[in-house]
Design a protein around this motif. Sequence first.
Motif, short mmCIF file in Angstrom:
data_model
loop_
_atom_site.label_atom_id
_atom_site.label_comp_id
_atom_site.label_asym_id
_atom_site.label_seq_id
_atom_site.Cartn_x
_atom_site.Cartn_y
_atom_site.Cartn_z
N GLN A 26 -16.78 -12.65 25.68
CA GLN A 26 -16.56 -12.60 27.12
C GLN A 26 -16.95 -11.26 27.74
OE1 GLN A 26 -13.11 -14.00 25.78
NE2 GLN A 26 -14.24 -15.91 25.72
N ASP A 27 -16.81 -10.19 26.97
CA ASP A 27 -17.08 -8.85 27.49
C ASP A 27 -17.71 -8.04 26.37
OD1 ASP A 27 -17.08 -6.25 28.43
OD2 ASP A 27 -14.94 -6.20 28.94
N ARG A 28 -19.01 -7.83 26.44
CA ARG A 28 -19.75 -7.16 25.36
C ARG A 28 -19.28 -5.73 25.12
NH1 ARG A 28 -21.54 -10.67 22.11
NH2 ARG A 28 -23.52 -9.77 21.55
N ARG A 29 -18.55 -5.14 26.09
CA ARG A 29 -18.04 -3.78 25.88
C ARG A 29 -16.78 -3.79 25.03
NH1 ARG A 29 -17.18 -2.71 31.98
NH2 ARG A 29 -16.51 -4.83 31.58
N ALA A 30 -16.08 -4.92 25.03
CA ALA A 30 -14.83 -5.02 24.27
C ALA A 30 -15.10 -5.48 22.84
CB ALA A 30 -13.90 -6.02 24.96
N ARG A 31 -14.25 -5.04 21.93
CA ARG A 31 -14.37 -5.45 20.52
C ARG A 31 -13.16 -6.32 20.19
NH1 ARG A 31 -18.61 -3.98 17.74
NH2 ARG A 31 -17.53 -3.48 15.85
N ILE A 32 -13.43 -7.43 19.53
CA ILE A 32 -12.35 -8.33 19.12
C ILE A 32 -12.20 -8.28 17.60
CG2 ILE A 32 -12.61 -9.88 21.09
CD1 ILE A 32 -13.86 -11.61 18.34
N ILE A 33 -11.09 -8.82 17.13
CA ILE A 33 -10.88 -8.93 15.69
C ILE A 33 -11.18 -10.38 15.33
CG2 ILE A 33 -9.25 -8.67 13.79
CD1 ILE A 33 -10.05 -6.05 15.38
N ALA A 34 -12.25 -10.58 14.58
CA ALA A 34 -12.64 -11.92 14.15
C ALA A 34 -12.19 -12.12 12.71
CB ALA A 34 -14.16 -12.07 14.25
N VAL A 35 -11.55 -13.25 12.47
CA VAL A 35 -11.05 -13.58 11.13
C VAL A 35 -12.15 -14.28 10.35
CG1 VAL A 35 -9.26 -14.84 9.86
CG2 VAL A 35 -8.71 -13.77 12.05
N THR A 36 -12.37 -13.83 9.12
CA THR A 36 -13.37 -14.45 8.27
C THR A 36 -12.85 -15.78 7.72
OG1 THR A 36 -12.55 -13.40 6.25
CG2 THR A 36 -14.21 -12.16 7.54
N GLU A 37 -13.72 -16.53 7.08
CA GLU A 37 -13.31 -17.79 6.46
C GLU A 37 -12.21 -17.55 5.43
OE1 GLU A 37 -15.65 -21.13 3.97
OE2 GLU A 37 -16.66 -20.48 5.81
N GLU A 38 -12.38 -16.52 4.62
CA GLU A 38 -11.35 -16.17 3.62
C GLU A 38 -10.07 -15.73 4.33
OE1 GLU A 38 -9.47 -15.30 -0.13
OE2 GLU A 38 -10.94 -16.72 0.61
N GLY A 39 -10.19 -15.00 5.42
CA GLY A 39 -9.03 -14.58 6.19
C GLY A 39 -8.26 -15.77 6.74
N ALA A 40 -8.97 -16.79 7.21
CA ALA A 40 -8.32 -17.99 7.73
C ALA A 40 -7.58 -18.72 6.61
CB ALA A 40 -9.35 -18.91 8.38
N ARG A 41 -8.18 -18.74 5.43
CA ARG A 41 -7.54 -19.39 4.28
C ARG A 41 -6.25 -18.64 3.91
NH1 ARG A 41 -6.78 -19.07 -0.81
NH2 ARG A 41 -7.93 -17.17 -1.19
N ILE A 42 -6.33 -17.32 3.88
CA ILE A 42 -5.17 -16.50 3.54
C ILE A 42 -4.09 -16.61 4.63
CG2 ILE A 42 -4.38 -14.10 3.29
CD1 ILE A 42 -5.65 -15.08 0.76
N ALA A 43 -4.51 -16.66 5.89
CA ALA A 43 -3.55 -16.79 7.01
C ALA A 43 -2.79 -18.10 6.90
CB ALA A 43 -4.26 -16.69 8.35
N SER A 44 -3.47 -19.15 6.50
CA SER A 44 -2.82 -20.44 6.32
C SER A 44 -1.76 -20.33 5.23
CB SER A 44 -3.86 -21.50 5.97
OG SER A 44 -3.24 -22.74 5.76
N ARG A 45 -2.11 -19.68 4.13
CA ARG A 45 -1.17 -19.50 3.02
C ARG A 45 -0.01 -18.58 3.44
NH1 ARG A 45 2.26 -20.56 0.10
NH2 ARG A 45 2.64 -19.53 -1.87
N SER A 46 -0.31 -17.51 4.16
CA SER A 46 0.76 -16.59 4.58
C SER A 46 1.71 -17.27 5.57
CB SER A 46 0.19 -15.29 5.14
OG SER A 46 -0.50 -15.48 6.35
N GLN A 47 1.19 -18.15 6.42
CA GLN A 47 2.06 -18.87 7.35
C GLN A 47 2.98 -19.81 6.58
OE1 GLN A 47 2.19 -18.19 10.86
NE2 GLN A 47 4.14 -19.13 10.34
#
Length: 162
Positions: free
Chosen positions: A89-110
């Motif tokens: 949405q805003d090229r000046r801003a930086r976001i935190i993007a979760v990787t595929e492995e991060g999404a897998r780990i987030a599912s397990r951590s939840q």
Amino acid sequence: MTAMTPARTAPDLSYLLDHTSHVLRTRMSAELAEIGLTARMHCVLVHALEEERTQAQLAELGDMDKTTMVVTVDALEKAGLAERQPSSQDRRARIIAVTEEGARIASRSQEIVDGIHRRALTTLPDGDREALLRALNHLVDGHLATPAESPRPTRRARQREQ
């Protein structure tokens, strides 16, 4: 003359809430460590997966100061679970993007976090469990929704997840 201890006229709600919160956090910390996460890392992954969010937005949601947030995101990047990217949405801003492995780990951590909460609640009879949750939600949404202004700031409570 000896001073007398003041008589307690109400249950020590602060102790009850602080103690249960502390024990839940220690259990969460121990179980999340088994999959290589901290509670803060879990918080960032889950909130970053919900929608595109900047590091500052995630820090606010997780009640983290700027330095703690940088250290947390650095650890997530090093583990290959998230990366800093330009916002769509805003090229000046930086976001935190979760990787595929991060999404897998987030599912397990939840699952881990939900399990800790479920195990705590199942120690109560059904009626008590429902009454406790209803009462806590009532306090959080009502009388205890907003902290009092204080000349000496205290640690801010985590924001309620929607």
